[in-house]
Structures are given as C-alpha cells and as structure tokens.
Write a protein that holds these residues in place. Structure first.
Motif, PDB file in Angstrom:
ATOM      1  N   SER A 100       0.822  -1.209   0.000  1.00 42.26           N
ATOM      2  CA  SER A 100       0.000   0.000   0.000  1.00 42.26           C
ATOM      3  C   SER A 100       0.855   1.259   0.000  1.00 42.26           C
ATOM      4  N   LEU A 101       0.207   2.375  -0.353  1.00 47.58           N
ATOM      5  CA  LEU A 101       0.807   3.700  -0.305  1.00 47.58           C
ATOM      6  C   LEU A 101       0.028   4.564   0.669  1.00 47.58           C
ATOM      7  N   HIS A 102       0.744   5.444   1.372  1.00 44.89           N
ATOM      8  CA  HIS A 102       0.129   6.432   2.269  1.00 44.89           C
ATOM      9  C   HIS A 102       0.733   7.780   1.908  1.00 44.89           C
ATOM     10  N   THR A 103      -0.105   8.714   1.462  1.00 44.98           N
ATOM     11  CA  THR A 103       0.398   9.952   0.875  1.00 44.98           C
ATOM     12  C   THR A 103      -0.359  11.174   1.395  1.00 44.98           C
ATOM     13  N   THR A 104       0.110  12.333   0.952  1.00 42.28           N
ATOM     14  CA  THR A 104      -0.646  13.571   1.119  1.00 42.28           C
ATOM     15  C   THR A 104      -1.813  13.559   0.120  1.00 42.28           C
ATOM     16  N   PRO A 105      -2.729  14.545   0.171  1.00 42.49           N
ATOM     17  CA  PRO A 105      -3.925  14.514  -0.698  1.00 42.49           C
ATOM     18  C   PRO A 105      -3.612  14.488  -2.185  1.00 42.49           C
ATOM     19  N   ASN A 106      -4.659  14.122  -2.941  1.00 47.22           N
ATOM     20  CA  ASN A 106      -4.641  14.111  -4.410  1.00 47.22           C
ATOM     21  C   ASN A 106      -3.750  13.022  -4.995  1.00 47.22           C
ATOM     22  N   CYS A 107      -3.814  11.867  -4.388  1.00 40.95           N
ATOM     23  CA  CYS A 107      -3.152  10.678  -4.937  1.00 40.95           C
ATOM     24  C   CYS A 107      -4.152   9.531  -4.865  1.00 40.95           C
ATOM     25  N   ASN A 108      -4.596   9.060  -6.023  1.00 39.30           N
ATOM     26  CA  ASN A 108      -5.622   8.017  -6.087  1.00 39.30           C
ATOM     27  C   ASN A 108      -5.242   6.962  -7.116  1.00 39.30           C
ATOM     28  N   MET A 109      -5.865   5.795  -6.990  1.00 36.12           N
ATOM     29  CA  MET A 109      -5.668   4.699  -7.924  1.00 36.12           C
ATOM     30  C   MET A 109      -7.017   4.271  -8.485  1.00 36.12           C
ATOM     31  N   THR A 110      -7.005   3.751  -9.710  1.00 35.63           N
ATOM     32  CA  THR A 110      -8.221   3.189 -10.268  1.00 35.63           C
ATOM     33  C   THR A 110      -8.470   1.815  -9.650  1.00 35.63           C
ATOM     34  N   GLN A 111      -9.712   1.364  -9.638  1.00 30.66           N
ATOM     35  CA  GLN A 111     -10.058   0.083  -9.039  1.00 30.66           C
ATOM     36  C   GLN A 111      -9.409  -1.070  -9.801  1.00 30.66           C
ATOM     37  N   THR A 112      -9.443  -1.004 -11.125  1.00 30.36           N
ATOM     38  CA  THR A 112      -8.921  -2.081 -11.957  1.00 30.36           C
ATOM     39  C   THR A 112      -7.616  -1.642 -12.598  1.00 30.36           C
ATOM     40  N   ARG A 113      -6.555  -2.421 -12.365  1.00 28.22           N
ATOM     41  CA  ARG A 113      -5.239  -2.107 -12.908  1.00 28.22           C
ATOM     42  C   ARG A 113      -4.561  -3.398 -13.352  1.00 28.22           C
ATOM     43  N   LYS A 114      -3.490  -3.271 -14.103  1.00 28.91           N
ATOM     44  CA  LYS A 114      -2.785  -4.444 -14.578  1.00 28.91           C
ATOM     45  C   LYS A 114      -1.883  -4.974 -13.477  1.00 28.91           C
ATOM     46  N   GLN A 115      -2.425  -5.892 -12.677  1.00 26.63           N
ATOM     47  CA  GLN A 115      -1.717  -6.447 -11.531  1.00 26.63           C
ATOM     48  C   GLN A 115      -2.311  -7.802 -11.208  1.00 26.63           C
ATOM     49  N   ARG A 116      -1.553  -8.611 -10.488  1.00 26.76           N
ATOM     50  CA  ARG A 116      -2.033  -9.940 -10.105  1.00 26.76           C
ATOM     51  C   ARG A 116      -2.854  -9.905  -8.826  1.00 26.76           C
ATOM     52  N   GLY A 117      -2.607  -8.899  -7.985  1.00 23.68           N
ATOM     53  CA  GLY A 117      -3.304  -8.809  -6.719  1.00 23.68           C
ATOM     54  C   GLY A 117      -4.687  -8.191  -6.847  1.00 23.68           C
ATOM     55  N   GLN A 118      -5.374  -8.131  -5.724  1.00 19.10           N
ATOM     56  CA  GLN A 118      -6.738  -7.614  -5.658  1.00 19.10           C
ATOM     57  C   GLN A 118      -6.746  -6.251  -4.977  1.00 19.10           C
ATOM     58  N   THR A 119      -7.330  -5.254  -5.644  1.00 20.32           N
ATOM     59  CA  THR A 119      -7.417  -3.916  -5.079  1.00 20.32           C
ATOM     60  C   THR A 119      -8.310  -3.920  -3.842  1.00 20.32           C
ATOM     61  N   VAL A 120      -7.786  -3.375  -2.746  1.00 18.65           N
ATOM     62  CA  VAL A 120      -8.544  -3.280  -1.498  1.00 18.65           C
ATOM     63  C   VAL A 120      -9.081  -1.871  -1.298  1.00 18.65           C
ATOM     64  N   SER A 121      -8.278  -0.864  -1.653  1.00 20.43           N
ATOM     65  CA  SER A 121      -8.667   0.534  -1.461  1.00 20.43           C
ATOM     66  C   SER A 121      -7.942   1.382  -2.493  1.00 20.43           C
ATOM     67  N   THR A 122      -8.522   2.532  -2.839  1.00 18.14           N
ATOM     68  CA  THR A 122      -7.998   3.315  -3.964  1.00 18.14           C
ATOM     69  C   THR A 122      -7.569   4.728  -3.589  1.00 18.14           C
ATOM     70  N   VAL A 123      -7.859   5.187  -2.373  1.00 21.15           N
ATOM     71  CA  VAL A 123      -7.493   6.537  -1.953  1.00 21.15           C
ATOM     72  C   VAL A 123      -6.245   6.452  -1.095  1.00 21.15           C
ATOM     73  N   CYS A 124      -5.149   7.053  -1.573  1.00 17.78           N
ATOM     74  CA  CYS A 124      -3.869   6.944  -0.865  1.00 17.78           C
ATOM     75  C   CYS A 124      -3.719   7.974   0.247  1.00 17.78           C
ATOM     76  N   ASP A 125      -4.506   9.018   0.239  1.00 16.79           N
ATOM     77  CA  ASP A 125      -4.439  10.133   1.178  1.00 16.79           C
ATOM     78  C   ASP A 125      -4.599   9.643   2.623  1.00 16.79           C
ATOM     79  N   THR A 126      -3.629   9.961   3.479  1.00 15.49           N
ATOM     80  CA  THR A 126      -3.670   9.503   4.876  1.00 15.49           C
ATOM     81  C   THR A 126      -4.821  10.107   5.667  1.00 15.49           C
TER      82      THR A 126
END
Length: 323
Positions: free
Chosen positions: A150-176
C-alpha cells in the motif's frame, strides 16, 4: 470479459525497459549499522522498541557469524507487566535514503501469529510524515496469509479500481487523511504472508519506484518463475514485464503526481503488536482472549515472531538505459 482484457491492456501501459545496477547490499551484520528506533510506537502498539545493545542483550537481534543472514525478533521469554509499554521488539531504518530505485529482498522468515503486526516499508527521510509519503511493501496482522502492499500519501493521490496487476485492489485513496489512514492497498496472492509464507521457506519481494509508478512483486521459494537476476541477486536487474511478469501490486501515476508526492525514502523493518490495525482486527482473527492480554502474558507464543533476512539489495537506474 473481452472488454476487461482490452481495458487492462490499453489503460495501463506495460512497464518499459529500464536497467538498474546494484548500489548497496545489506547482509548479516550490515544491519547493525542501521538506526535503531527507541521512541513510542506511532501506531499505538503494545510494544517497547529497544536500542541495539538491549536487543543484543535480550537476544532479539543476531547477525549470524557467517554473515549470511540477519535475524531480529520480539522477546519470547518474559511476561510484560501492565506498567511497561509493551513487549520488547525491534525497529530499524537505513541511514541512506533512495529515490528512483529497485529494492529486492531474499527473506527466509517473517513474524507470524496472533497480535503481531510486522512491516517492511519505506518512508520519506525528510518528512515530516506524511510529506514525501510511505510505501508499505510487506505488511499484515494476526493470522493473515495474504500480504498487503500500500501507499500512504498527502492529498490528491488516487488509484483506479482495476489495474494491470495480479493482486486484488482493497482501497484506492492513498491520502492519509481519508478512511482512517487506510491508504491505497493491494492484497497479494495466498502464501505471501505469515504462517504460509514461512512454511514454504520464504521467498523474494521486490519494489520498483520511478516516475512511471510504484510496482511490487512476490515469488515464493519454490516458484519456478522467479527471475534468476532476483533469486541470485545479480549486479543488474531489468524489472519489466517480459522479465518479471505482471506485478502483484501496481500503483501507476495516472492520478497521482510522482514528483510532488514522493521524495527520497529510508528503509524500515519493524514488528509491533496490537495497535491501530492488529488490535482492531484481533476479535475477528480467531485469536484467544484480548490482544493486549495475549501479547503481555504469552511469551512462548512469539517464538515465530521474527524476521530472518538473507539479504537486501538496492539498485539505482543505469543511465545508459533510461527511458
């Protein structure tokens, strides 16, 4: 299904070819030169982080005489009185910080069991947190069997739900400041964490960070697909999909500006107990009693609460192959 495949192929570009050369190698007693944290636990765990001398006195940290591995563990001998902050444990961080880089670890064993919350992560050396962000490469609690990256960031950092990866997306908002600092997380495949990881003899984790994004891979010890440059710790690595396959976790920079969110990071290993995550998840984990009571009064249950690292290698970009 065809539409989903097209989305994965077109919306997230394949990792471009970039070569990275060895910069630093940490093996065995090299970890004794890292910084040993002795402050209070920011995640409110039932833990007492000790300095290097205390860790050695209590046999919590050992650089094997052959210098082939490094072991750091929690106290598995003593009960912890209510007046003490918690079970003695170790948190160390590298003195050197890295920007664009590849981190590869050969790991034999990670802490496991009820009440545990180990992590291998990187964090801005400059700070203050969350400025410069945090990258969690290995993390889990209690009896989990799937690693969470996971990533923990300042505001305005987000991920899309579906991405090219083997794992399963749990959460998409990186903002702490959102979702109680859940961060944007991806759950890896089974056997990537805890008891099952250890039972299989460990394995290799890798993390690439660059302006293209942050990507993580995991290979079990018996995985026939582990790249030789990873398993053998070669002097050069090429973390593109043709060599390493699709990553387990992908954090592209489409909706998260890399330069403004990430700066030079130091590397951290720690082991805490209960606290904000392991404590809140404890009642649903199948573990006995309460988290605090279990951690304080069952030292022998932490015989498996240790890290054993064969080596950690840090690679930096080879300018001849920059993209």
């Amino acid at each position: 299904m065809l539409a989903l495949i097209l989305f994965l192929c077109l919306s997230v570009p394949a990792l471009a070819s970039q070569s990275y050369s060895i910069e630093d190698t940490y093996i065995g007693r090299d970890f004794f030169e890292w910084d040993w944290y002795t402050g209070s636990d920011p995640t409110h765990g039932i833990v007492e982080y000790v300095d290097k001398a205390t860790a050695m006195d209590f046999n919590l940290s050992v650089g094997k005489s052959s210098d082939t591995s490094f072991l750091m563990r929690a106290d598995n001998v003593n009960n912890v009185p209510p007046a003490d902050p918690g079970r003695k444990s170790v948190r160390i961080s590298s003195q050197r910080a890295y920007n664009d880089s590849v981190a590869v670890i050969d790991l034999w064993h990670m802490p496991q069991g009820c009440g545990t919350w180990p992590a291998w992560w990187t964090v801005s050396q400059k700070g203050p947190w969350p400025q410069g962000s945090e990258i969690d490469i290995i993390e889990g609690v209690n009896n989990n069997t799937r690693n969470l990256g996971s990533l923990h960031t300042t505001p305005n950092c987000n991920m899309t739900q579906t991405r090219k990866q083997r794992g399963q997306t749990v959460s998409t908002v990186c903002d702490t400041s959102a979702n109680y600092n859940q961060g944007c997380g991806v759950e890896f495949k089974p056997n990537s964490y805890g008891l099952d990881f250890n039972a299989n003899g460990g394995g290799w984790f890798a993390m690439l960070r660059s302006s293209r994004g942050i990507y993580m891979w995991f290979w079990a010890r018996n995985d026939s697909n582990v790249p030789p440059e990873v398993s053998q710790g070669l002097s050069t690595v090429n973390p593109d999909e043709s060599n390493w396959g699709v990553p387990d976790a992908a954090f592209p920079t489409d909706e998260c500006d890399y330069v403004s969110h990430f700066n030079e990071h130091s590397i951290v290993f720690d082991l805490t107990f209960c606290g904000d995550w392991a404590g809140s998840a404890y009642s649903g984990s199948g573990c006995p009693s309460t988290c605090e009571d279990y951690v304080r009064n069952n030292p022998s249950m932490f015989d498996e609460a240790y890290w054993e690292i064969s080596w950690l290698r840090m690679y930096t970009p080879n300018p001849d192959t920059a993209v």
